[in-house]
Write an enzyme that holds these catalytic residues in place. Structure first.
Site, short mmCIF file in Angstrom:
data_model
loop_
_atom_site.label_atom_id
_atom_site.label_comp_id
_atom_site.label_asym_id
_atom_site.label_seq_id
_atom_site.Cartn_x
_atom_site.Cartn_y
_atom_site.Cartn_z
N SER A 102 0.52 4.22 10.37
CA SER A 102 1.23 5.31 9.70
C SER A 102 1.69 6.29 10.76
O SER A 102 0.93 6.63 11.66
CB SER A 102 0.31 6.03 8.71
OG SER A 102 0.88 7.29 8.39
N ASN A 117 -6.45 -1.19 1.62
CA ASN A 117 -5.91 -0.70 2.88
C ASN A 117 -6.74 0.50 3.34
O ASN A 117 -6.89 1.48 2.60
CB ASN A 117 -4.44 -0.33 2.66
CG ASN A 117 -3.73 0.10 3.92
OD1 ASN A 117 -4.08 1.10 4.53
ND2 ASN A 117 -2.69 -0.63 4.30
N LYS A 167 -2.22 -3.75 10.08
CA LYS A 167 -0.86 -3.31 9.74
C LYS A 167 -0.25 -2.57 10.92
O LYS A 167 -0.81 -1.59 11.41
CB LYS A 167 -0.87 -2.41 8.50
CG LYS A 167 0.54 -2.07 7.99
CD LYS A 167 0.53 -1.63 6.54
CE LYS A 167 1.93 -1.41 5.99
NZ LYS A 167 1.91 -1.08 4.54
N ASN A 206 8.84 9.45 3.95
CA ASN A 206 7.63 10.13 3.49
C ASN A 206 6.80 10.59 4.68
O ASN A 206 6.81 9.97 5.74
CB ASN A 206 6.81 9.21 2.56
CG ASN A 206 5.75 8.42 3.31
OD1 ASN A 206 4.68 8.92 3.65
ND2 ASN A 206 6.07 7.15 3.60
N PHE A 248 -1.75 10.30 4.51
CA PHE A 248 -3.03 9.78 3.99
C PHE A 248 -3.71 10.73 3.00
O PHE A 248 -4.90 11.03 3.13
CB PHE A 248 -4.02 9.45 5.13
CG PHE A 248 -3.70 8.21 5.94
CD1 PHE A 248 -2.67 7.34 5.60
CD2 PHE A 248 -4.46 7.92 7.06
CE1 PHE A 248 -2.41 6.19 6.36
CE2 PHE A 248 -4.21 6.77 7.83
CZ PHE A 248 -3.18 5.92 7.48
N GLY A 273 12.55 1.14 3.10
CA GLY A 273 13.67 0.68 2.29
C GLY A 273 14.72 -0.09 3.06
O GLY A 273 14.52 -0.48 4.22
N ASN A 320 2.26 9.34 10.19
CA ASN A 320 2.02 10.69 9.67
C ASN A 320 0.60 11.23 9.89
O ASN A 320 0.25 12.29 9.39
CB ASN A 320 2.35 10.72 8.17
CG ASN A 320 3.80 10.31 7.91
OD1 ASN A 320 4.71 10.75 8.61
ND2 ASN A 320 3.99 9.43 6.95
N THR A 321 -0.21 10.49 10.62
CA THR A 321 -1.53 10.97 11.04
C THR A 321 -1.52 11.06 12.56
O THR A 321 -1.33 10.05 13.23
CB THR A 321 -2.65 10.03 10.55
OG1 THR A 321 -2.71 10.10 9.12
CG2 THR A 321 -4.00 10.42 11.12
N ALA A 360 0.85 -1.20 0.00
CA ALA A 360 0.00 0.00 0.00
C ALA A 360 0.88 1.25 0.00
O ALA A 360 2.05 1.20 0.39
CB ALA A 360 -0.90 -0.01 1.22
N GLY A 361 0.30 2.36 -0.44
CA GLY A 361 1.03 3.63 -0.46
C GLY A 361 1.53 4.00 -1.84
O GLY A 361 1.81 5.17 -2.12
N ASN A 413 4.84 -1.34 8.88
CA ASN A 413 4.80 -0.02 8.28
C ASN A 413 6.18 0.62 8.35
O ASN A 413 7.16 -0.04 8.74
CB ASN A 413 3.75 0.84 9.00
CG ASN A 413 3.02 1.80 8.07
OD1 ASN A 413 3.65 2.51 7.29
ND2 ASN A 413 1.70 1.84 8.16
N ASN A 426 -5.17 -0.10 8.82
CA ASN A 426 -3.86 0.55 8.96
C ASN A 426 -3.89 1.49 10.17
O ASN A 426 -4.45 2.58 10.12
CB ASN A 426 -3.53 1.32 7.68
CG ASN A 426 -2.18 2.00 7.75
OD1 ASN A 426 -1.46 1.88 8.72
ND2 ASN A 426 -1.83 2.72 6.70
N VAL A 427 -3.28 1.03 11.26
CA VAL A 427 -3.23 1.82 12.49
C VAL A 427 -1.77 2.21 12.80
O VAL A 427 -1.42 2.47 13.94
CB VAL A 427 -3.82 1.06 13.69
CG1 VAL A 427 -5.34 0.98 13.56
CG2 VAL A 427 -3.23 -0.34 13.82
N ASP A 458 -0.13 2.79 -5.02
CA ASP A 458 -1.36 3.09 -5.74
C ASP A 458 -2.45 3.46 -4.74
O ASP A 458 -3.34 2.67 -4.43
CB ASP A 458 -1.77 1.90 -6.61
CG ASP A 458 -2.93 2.22 -7.54
OD1 ASP A 458 -3.33 3.41 -7.60
OD2 ASP A 458 -3.44 1.29 -8.19
N LYS A 459 -2.36 4.68 -4.24
CA LYS A 459 -3.24 5.11 -3.14
C LYS A 459 -4.71 5.21 -3.55
O LYS A 459 -5.60 5.06 -2.71
CB LYS A 459 -2.78 6.48 -2.61
CG LYS A 459 -1.55 6.41 -1.69
CD LYS A 459 -1.06 7.80 -1.33
CE LYS A 459 0.06 7.79 -0.30
NZ LYS A 459 -0.43 7.61 1.09
#
Length: 361
Positions: free
Chosen positions: A174, A140, A214, A104, A108, A265, A176-177, A55-56, A243, A171-172, A58-59
């Site tokens: 990320s 996702n 996730k 990144n 979202f 990566g 970035n939220t 995921a991430g 993640n 998805n709990v 093709d959002k």
């Protein structure tokens, strides 16, 4: 293609262009036929090979068919939030070329459920054929930044997109939220998953789709134990591990290493593999694990499989090596299975744990 895009464009522009090009089917012709040894049957689904698009990338679900054409065994779209939202201000993606990594902080950015549903509904018949042929589609799900009640958001995602997915991911994790990773706490996670599973069970479908969670790689020992307990208790079907990380390994050399966001990566490969291993142990090998983080070769995939993953996903490796990376990983994995005496992927899943106990392989 990837190389050209990177030279002429910033990281986000290159990403958007890559999605567009793959969406138009502009991908190299791929003649590799997946051997029987790479087929995996888990989650009540058939996977022609265990290498998935994470995921991430093709959002918004715009490039699914092109991604299958590249040789992925499964594709996961999203993260998709209930309402459309912009995400964080730009710049928000940073290439750490010296480290084969990316940071990144997209946050979202999403087209929202309505647009995603329309797009995926339009190719539903095509997807049903693909799924039957062993090429499942994952979706996702996330929450809106300003949403007050996470359970409502994830339940709505399940209700709207559940009918179109072979599996769904909560998805709990990320980074970035704001507040999202707090949903991995024991009480919060149980309440959230109870609501989501209830919505899943209410879907007007004969075969109810599996639900996976996730998780972050930056969890305490207690967090990991709590998650294993809840997943086992509630009958959650699987774990996506993991993640991006908010940690910054000592090895990082690129000047952009101090940007805020989630690192993906090569530098987080061993971190995510160790969490795969840990979660496999804590769930006694009874919960399907998808290994994600720094997969760029057949050996990387094999390491995650032997640690306990039945499937793997990649994203960052695609940005560095381009479409040929998918076939490269599959060829190398096929060879490694042969060399190590496994007739198929499933035989190798968790092999390192059996070896530690003095078992085979």
């Amino acid at each position: 293609m990837a190389g050209q895009l990177k030279r002429i464009a910033g990281a986000e522009t290159a990403h958007l262009l890559a999605v567009k090009m793959i969406g138009w089917g502009l991908v190299p012709l791929n003649r590799y036929q997946d051997p029987a040894s790479l087929e995996v049957n888990v989650l009540g689904l058939k996977f022609r090979n265990p290498v998935g698009m994470a995921a991430g990338f093709d959002k918004h679900g715009e490039a699914v068919d092109g991604l299958y054409k590249m040789g992925f065994g499964f594709v996961e779209v999203g993260t998709i939030t209930p309402k459309p939202q912009e995400g964080n201000p730009k710049p928000r993606v940073f290439r750490l070329s010296a480290d084969h990594a990316v940071i990144n902080r997209y946050g979202f950015n999403s087209c929202g459920l309505v647009e995603a549903q329309q797009r995926l509904k339009a190719r539903e018949p095509a997807q049903q054929e693909k799924s039957k042929a062993g090429l499942p589609l994952g979706i996702n799900l996330g929450k809106n930044k300003l949403s007050q009640d996470a359970s409502v958001d994830y339940s709505e995602g399940m209700r709207v997109l559940g009918p179109l997915a072979d599996y769904l991911v909560v998805n709990v994790s990320s980074p970035n939220t704001p507040g999202l990773r707090d949903l991995q706490g024991k009480a919060e996670l149980r309440q959230l998953l109870l609501a989501v599973l209830k919505e899943r069970d209410a879907l007007p479908r004969e075969r109810k789709p599996p639900v996976l969670v996730k998780i972050a790689p930056d969890l305490t020992t207690q967090d990991r134990q709590d998650i294993a307990d809840i997943v086992t208790e509630l009958g959650v079907d699987g774990l996506m591990v993991s993640n991006t990380t908010v940690s910054r390994p000592e090895m990082l050399r690129d000047p952009q290493k101090s940007e805020v966001g989630g690192l993906s990566g090569q530098p987080m490969k061993d971190l995510s593999t160790s969490v795969v291993s840990d979660m496999y142990k804590l769930t006694r090998g009874k919960v399907t694990i998808v290994g994600i983080g720094g997969v760029a070769s057949g050996q990387d995939a094999m390491d995650k499989i032997r640690a306990g993953a039945s499937l793997v996903q990649l994203y960052t490796a695609l940005t560095y090596q381009g479409p040929p990376v998918v076939t490269k990983i599959k060829r190398e994995l096929e060879q490694l299975l042969k060399e190590q005496g496994f007739s198929c992927v499933s035989e190798a899943v968790g092999a390192d744990h059996r070896a530690a106990e003095g078992g085979a392989h």
